[in-house]
Design an enzyme around this catalytic site. Structure first.
Site, PDB file in Angstrom:
ATOM      1  N   ASP A 203       0.862  -1.181   0.000  1.00 46.32           N
ATOM      2  CA  ASP A 203       0.000   0.000   0.000  1.00 46.32           C
ATOM      3  C   ASP A 203       0.902   1.236   0.000  1.00 46.32           C
ATOM      4  O   ASP A 203       2.128   1.121   0.016  1.00 46.32           O
ATOM      5  CB  ASP A 203      -0.926   0.007   1.225  1.00 46.32           C
ATOM      6  N   GLY A 229       4.421   1.620  -1.718  1.00 50.11           N
ATOM      7  CA  GLY A 229       4.534   1.972  -3.127  1.00 50.11           C
ATOM      8  C   GLY A 229       3.174   2.298  -3.702  1.00 50.11           C
ATOM      9  O   GLY A 229       2.156   2.251  -3.003  1.00 50.11           O
ATOM     10  N   HIS A 248     -13.085  -1.471  -7.074  1.00 48.14           N
ATOM     11  CA  HIS A 248     -14.316  -0.673  -7.155  1.00 48.14           C
ATOM     12  C   HIS A 248     -14.092   0.809  -6.834  1.00 48.14           C
ATOM     13  O   HIS A 248     -14.968   1.636  -7.058  1.00 48.14           O
ATOM     14  CB  HIS A 248     -15.422  -1.274  -6.279  1.00 48.14           C
TER      15      HIS A 248
END
Length: 339
Positions: A203, A229, A248
């Site tokens: 993340d 990252g 989503h």
């Protein structure tokens, strides 16, 4: 709520729907003030609660009276309010608490939803219109609200973890990469279920910093690493990539960039595992049809149908191999790389 087929007049049904925004904000305020926590030791009067929360006693009574009319709290003959089964999940210290979700869905969300018409007219994200920046950029500047968002995601999606683990076998993989893994709750649950599996939480750097403490607390530092990252640009190598409620958040172009990052970094034979709701056809009631509007308004993404997932995978160099449903609305949308 009465169904449209009942004898209740359509006007009354629509008015019930219209008042949903009032109820949502009333619940947000009650959660923000910690009313349910204050009632955990027993009934208290509105005046007493007002002193404890530095609020106006008369106005707080009116708020609690309205919530009690729909089963959230209960007022006795002496004017004291008590918890009800519906109010229990508002407490911060109970399993399955939804307080973080209600805190997240406060003024910022409310203001963005007020610009739903802007999104419908233009195709643009309402949140960006209101705040002049994207939702995740907004959170990056506000650590406290970002932490609330992490907790809200656990509260909203936490119940999906066990059904996902029951429906899909992760034990056949060596290394599972959780793309956009947030606070690590999803990946840690998978690793606890499968002791031989190794995990990589990927993340943004400031998100990973928050997750490392959770990995240590779970005692899984030997099997789980956290890497910072941008998933639009890169990904760690892995045998499977899980993206749970990540795709989503983004439009097709941005989603394809994420899936291509996984494709470039994958070990031979790796699987793509997108865990999302798959919108069914027709008029079937389905929560994700409403969540889809929230994706339109807040981050600018969308919920997708099976056909949309197939097209998305194809454009990113993957092939949709199967959709594994869980006992809840979410499914594991499995893919393999196209040679």
């Amino acid at each position: 709520m009465p169904s449209p087929q009942s004898t209740v007049p359509p006007q009354a049904i629509l008015m019930e729907m219209i008042s949903g925004t009032w109820r949502a904000q009333a619940l947000h305020v009650a959660a923000y003030l910690g009313i349910a926590d204050l009632l955990a030791t027993g009934p208290r009067s509105a005046a007493d609660l007002a002193r404890a929360t530095s609020t106006n006693g008369d106005c707080l009574h009116r708020l609690l009276r309205a919530l009690a009319s729909v089963g959230v709290f209960a007022e006795d003959d002496s004017g004291r309010f008590a918890l009800t089964p519906l109010a229990e999940p508002l407490r911060a210290d109970v399993p399955g608490s939804i307080r973080p979700a209600l805190l997240m869905m406060g003024p910022a969300f409310y203001r963005a939803w007020g610009e739903l018409l802007h999104s419908i007219r233009t195709g643009e994200t309402a949140f960006n219109q209101v705040f002049g920046k994207g939702f995740f950029d907004y959170l990056a500047e506000r650590p406290k609200e970002a932490a609330t968002f992490d907790a809200a995601m656990t509260a909203i999606h936490g119940a999906e973890t066990e059904p996902m683990l029951d429906a899909y076998d992760f034990s056949r993989f060596g290394t599972l990469v959780d793309m956009g893994g947030g606070n690590g709750s999803n990946l840690l649950a998978v690793l606890k279920r499968h002791p031989k599996l190794r995990g990589v939480l990927f993340d943004l750097p400031h998100v990973v910093d928050r997750a490392r403490a959770n990995i240590r607390a779970a005692g899984l530092e030997d099997r789980c690493t956290a890497v910072g990252g941008s998933f639009f640009e890169t990904a760690p190598p892995g045998d499977a990539y899980i993206l749970r409620h990540i795709i989503h958040d983004w439009d097709d172009d941005r989603s394809i960039a994420i899936l291509r990052s996984c494709r470039r970094a994958m070990n031979p034979g790796a699987k793509l595992l997108v865990v999302e709701s798959v919108i069914p056809p027709g008029n079937t009631p389905f929560t994700a049809k409403w969540l889809d509007l929230n994706m339109m308004v807040i981050p600018g993404g969308l919920e997708r149908t099976e056909a949309q997932y197939r097209a998305l995978y194809e454009k990113a160099g993957w092939r949709l191999t199967r959709i594994v449903p869980t006992r809840l609305e979410t499914s594991v949308v499995e893919g393999e790389a196209v040679p």
